[in-house]
Scaffold this motif. Structure first.
Motif, PDB file in Angstrom:
ATOM      1  N   ARG A  51       0.833  -1.206   0.000  1.00 48.53           N
ATOM      2  CA  ARG A  51       0.000   0.000   0.000  1.00 48.53           C
ATOM      3  C   ARG A  51       0.867   1.254   0.000  1.00 48.53           C
ATOM      4  N   ASP A  52       1.899   1.257   0.832  1.00 49.38           N
ATOM      5  CA  ASP A  52       2.789   2.423   0.893  1.00 49.38           C
ATOM      6  C   ASP A  52       3.463   2.673  -0.452  1.00 49.38           C
ATOM      7  N   GLU A  53       3.926   1.619  -1.100  1.00 41.49           N
ATOM      8  CA  GLU A  53       4.590   1.770  -2.390  1.00 41.49           C
ATOM      9  C   GLU A  53       3.620   2.315  -3.439  1.00 41.49           C
ATOM     10  N   ALA A  54       2.385   1.833  -3.403  1.00 37.42           N
ATOM     11  CA  ALA A  54       1.378   2.322  -4.346  1.00 37.42           C
ATOM     12  C   ALA A  54       1.126   3.814  -4.135  1.00 37.42           C
ATOM     13  N   GLN A  55       1.012   4.236  -2.877  1.00 29.84           N
ATOM     14  CA  GLN A  55       0.768   5.652  -2.598  1.00 29.84           C
ATOM     15  C   GLN A  55       1.990   6.516  -2.924  1.00 29.84           C
ATOM     16  N   ARG A  56       3.170   5.985  -2.687  1.00 31.23           N
ATOM     17  CA  ARG A  56       4.375   6.737  -3.073  1.00 31.23           C
ATOM     18  C   ARG A  56       4.420   6.951  -4.582  1.00 31.23           C
ATOM     19  N   SER A  57       4.056   5.921  -5.314  1.00 30.39           N
ATOM     20  CA  SER A  57       4.048   6.029  -6.767  1.00 30.39           C
ATOM     21  C   SER A  57       3.019   7.064  -7.229  1.00 30.39           C
ATOM     22  N   ILE A  58       1.852   7.058  -6.602  1.00 27.07           N
ATOM     23  CA  ILE A  58       0.825   8.049  -6.918  1.00 27.07           C
ATOM     24  C   ILE A  58       1.362   9.457  -6.687  1.00 27.07           C
ATOM     25  N   GLY A  59       2.013   9.672  -5.551  1.00 24.45           N
ATOM     26  CA  GLY A  59       2.516  11.006  -5.224  1.00 24.45           C
ATOM     27  C   GLY A  59       3.521  11.518  -6.242  1.00 24.45           C
ATOM     28  N   MET A  60       4.437  10.658  -6.658  1.00 22.82           N
ATOM     29  CA  MET A  60       5.442  11.089  -7.629  1.00 22.82           C
ATOM     30  C   MET A  60       4.822  11.361  -8.994  1.00 22.82           C
ATOM     31  N   ALA A  61       3.830  10.543  -9.370  1.00 22.50           N
ATOM     32  CA  ALA A  61       3.161  10.763 -10.653  1.00 22.50           C
ATOM     33  C   ALA A  61       2.326  12.037 -10.623  1.00 22.50           C
ATOM     34  N   MET A  62       1.663  12.311  -9.515  1.00 23.63           N
ATOM     35  CA  MET A  62       0.882  13.542  -9.396  1.00 23.63           C
ATOM     36  C   MET A  62       1.754  14.772  -9.591  1.00 23.63           C
ATOM     37  N   GLN A  63       2.891  14.802  -8.902  1.00 20.99           N
ATOM     38  CA  GLN A  63       3.770  15.970  -9.035  1.00 20.99           C
ATOM     39  C   GLN A  63       4.308  16.085 -10.460  1.00 20.99           C
ATOM     40  N   THR A  64       4.605  14.956 -11.073  1.00 25.35           N
ATOM     41  CA  THR A  64       5.086  14.984 -12.451  1.00 25.35           C
ATOM     42  C   THR A  64       4.015  15.567 -13.373  1.00 25.35           C
ATOM     43  N   LEU A  65       2.768  15.140 -13.199  1.00 24.95           N
ATOM     44  CA  LEU A  65       1.672  15.667 -14.008  1.00 24.95           C
ATOM     45  C   LEU A  65       1.514  17.174 -13.812  1.00 24.95           C
ATOM     46  N   MET A  66       1.539  17.629 -12.580  1.00 20.23           N
ATOM     47  CA  MET A  66       1.320  19.047 -12.309  1.00 20.23           C
ATOM     48  C   MET A  66       2.443  19.915 -12.860  1.00 20.23           C
ATOM     49  N   LEU A  67       3.676  19.444 -12.751  1.00 17.25           N
ATOM     50  CA  LEU A  67       4.797  20.217 -13.297  1.00 17.25           C
ATOM     51  C   LEU A  67       4.789  20.200 -14.820  1.00 17.25           C
ATOM     52  N   ALA A  68       4.403  19.065 -15.408  1.00 17.37           N
ATOM     53  CA  ALA A  68       4.294  19.003 -16.861  1.00 17.37           C
ATOM     54  C   ALA A  68       3.231  19.983 -17.353  1.00 17.37           C
ATOM     55  N   ALA A  69       2.088  20.028 -16.651  1.00 22.50           N
ATOM     56  CA  ALA A  69       1.027  20.956 -17.022  1.00 22.50           C
ATOM     57  C   ALA A  69       1.508  22.402 -16.915  1.00 22.50           C
ATOM     58  N   GLN A  70       2.213  22.698 -15.836  1.00 24.21           N
ATOM     59  CA  GLN A  70       2.737  24.056 -15.645  1.00 24.21           C
ATOM     60  C   GLN A  70       3.671  24.434 -16.789  1.00 24.21           C
ATOM     61  N   GLY A  71       4.515  23.503 -17.170  1.00 29.75           N
ATOM     62  CA  GLY A  71       5.441  23.758 -18.252  1.00 29.75           C
ATOM     63  C   GLY A  71       4.759  23.967 -19.596  1.00 29.75           C
ATOM     64  N   MET A  72       3.541  23.437 -19.738  1.00 28.81           N
ATOM     65  CA  MET A  72       2.774  23.604 -20.972  1.00 28.81           C
ATOM     66  C   MET A  72       1.877  24.837 -20.932  1.00 28.81           C
ATOM     67  N   GLY A  73       1.948  25.589 -19.849  1.00 29.39           N
ATOM     68  CA  GLY A  73       1.141  26.795 -19.744  1.00 29.39           C
ATOM     69  C   GLY A  73      -0.219  26.596 -19.106  1.00 29.39           C
ATOM     70  N   TYR A  74      -0.416  25.444 -18.461  1.00 30.00           N
ATOM     71  CA  TYR A  74      -1.677  25.163 -17.783  1.00 30.00           C
ATOM     72  C   TYR A  74      -1.488  25.204 -16.269  1.00 30.00           C
ATOM     73  N   GLN A  75      -2.621  25.221 -15.569  1.00 30.64           N
ATOM     74  CA  GLN A  75      -2.602  25.237 -14.114  1.00 30.64           C
ATOM     75  C   GLN A  75      -3.227  23.940 -13.588  1.00 30.64           C
ATOM     76  N   SER A  76      -3.059  23.713 -12.297  1.00 29.67           N
ATOM     77  CA  SER A  76      -3.529  22.449 -11.729  1.00 29.67           C
ATOM     78  C   SER A  76      -4.004  22.645 -10.303  1.00 29.67           C
ATOM     79  N   CYS A  77      -4.704  21.628  -9.811  1.00 31.85           N
ATOM     80  CA  CYS A  77      -5.150  21.631  -8.416  1.00 31.85           C
ATOM     81  C   CYS A  77      -5.239  20.192  -7.920  1.00 31.85           C
ATOM     82  N   PRO A  78      -4.383  19.794  -6.975  1.00 23.52           N
ATOM     83  CA  PRO A  78      -4.522  18.466  -6.366  1.00 23.52           C
ATOM     84  C   PRO A  78      -5.643  18.516  -5.323  1.00 23.52           C
ATOM     85  N   MET A  79      -6.438  17.453  -5.254  1.00 25.29           N
ATOM     86  CA  MET A  79      -7.604  17.453  -4.366  1.00 25.29           C
ATOM     87  C   MET A  79      -7.772  16.115  -3.663  1.00 25.29           C
TER      88      MET A  79
END
Length: 203
Positions: A122-150
């Protein structure tokens, strides 16, 4: 946009242009960038549920999401989940492009590392989610979009809505789109000397 610039510019945006749509190419670029996030043993636990149906998004917002406007107004709404048992499911596919001796070694380690350690799975799954979320948000920022984790939604109810498998874990959602209102000023970061510990905590 440089990586450091994207990190400092990224904020949790609550107000999105409801009429804006990502192109198919932009969505593919975002998701292909997101799956470059690291995972233990390259297991790639994440499963991204794209909440595309407008009625479903409205139901989540009104009934289970505390009426958060970004749930319906963002161009893209991604529910992050992860497969806790991915390490058991044809694990050789995670190392298909590696030299055979490396693949054999890492695949051989996966079972002993995870077997009988449900808390770790479970911990590994959640760690993977966290790293992917940040990657998505930074990629969006770099493309000129905004994000909101919820995470402000009824996790159990939404899990039922998306028919979450028993061996999967729920993570947060991330809304992506064109922000229409700036975030509040940054509230402030703790000083480094409060969060950085040299070698260990004092006894």
């Amino acid at each position: 946009m440089q990586v450091k610039e994207a990190i400092h510019a990224r904020r949790a945006i609550k107000h999105f242009d409801a009429d804006h749509k990502l192109t198919d190419a932009e969505e593919k670029e975002l998701l292909e960038t997101t799956i470059q996030a690291p995972t233990s043993f390259n297991i790639q636990h994440w499963r991204f549920v794209i909440l595309r149906d407008s009625d479903l998004r409205t139901k989540i917002r009104k009934e289970y999401g505390n009426d958060q406007a970004q749930m319906t107004d963002a161009s893209l709404l991604v529910l992050f989940t992860a497969d806790m048992k991915a390490w058991q499911k044809s694990p050789e596919r995670y190392w298909v492009n590696a030299p055979q001796e490396v693949a054999d070694l890492l695949v051989g380690w996966m079972g002993p590392f995870h077997e009988g350690r449900e808390w770790l799975q479970r911990d590994e799954a959640q760690r993977s989610i966290g790293m992917a979320m940040q990657t998505l948000m930074l990629a969006a920022q770099g493309m000129g979009y905004q994000s909101c984790p919820m995470i402000g939604f009824d996790i159990e109810a939404v899990a039922k809505l998306v028919n979450l498998p028993d061996d999967h874990v729920m993570g947060p959602m991330v809304a992506i789109g064109k922000g229409t209102k700036d975030a509040w000023p940054k509230p402030g970061q703790l000083a480094l000397d409060e969060v950085v510990i040299e070698n260990g905590f004092g006894g």
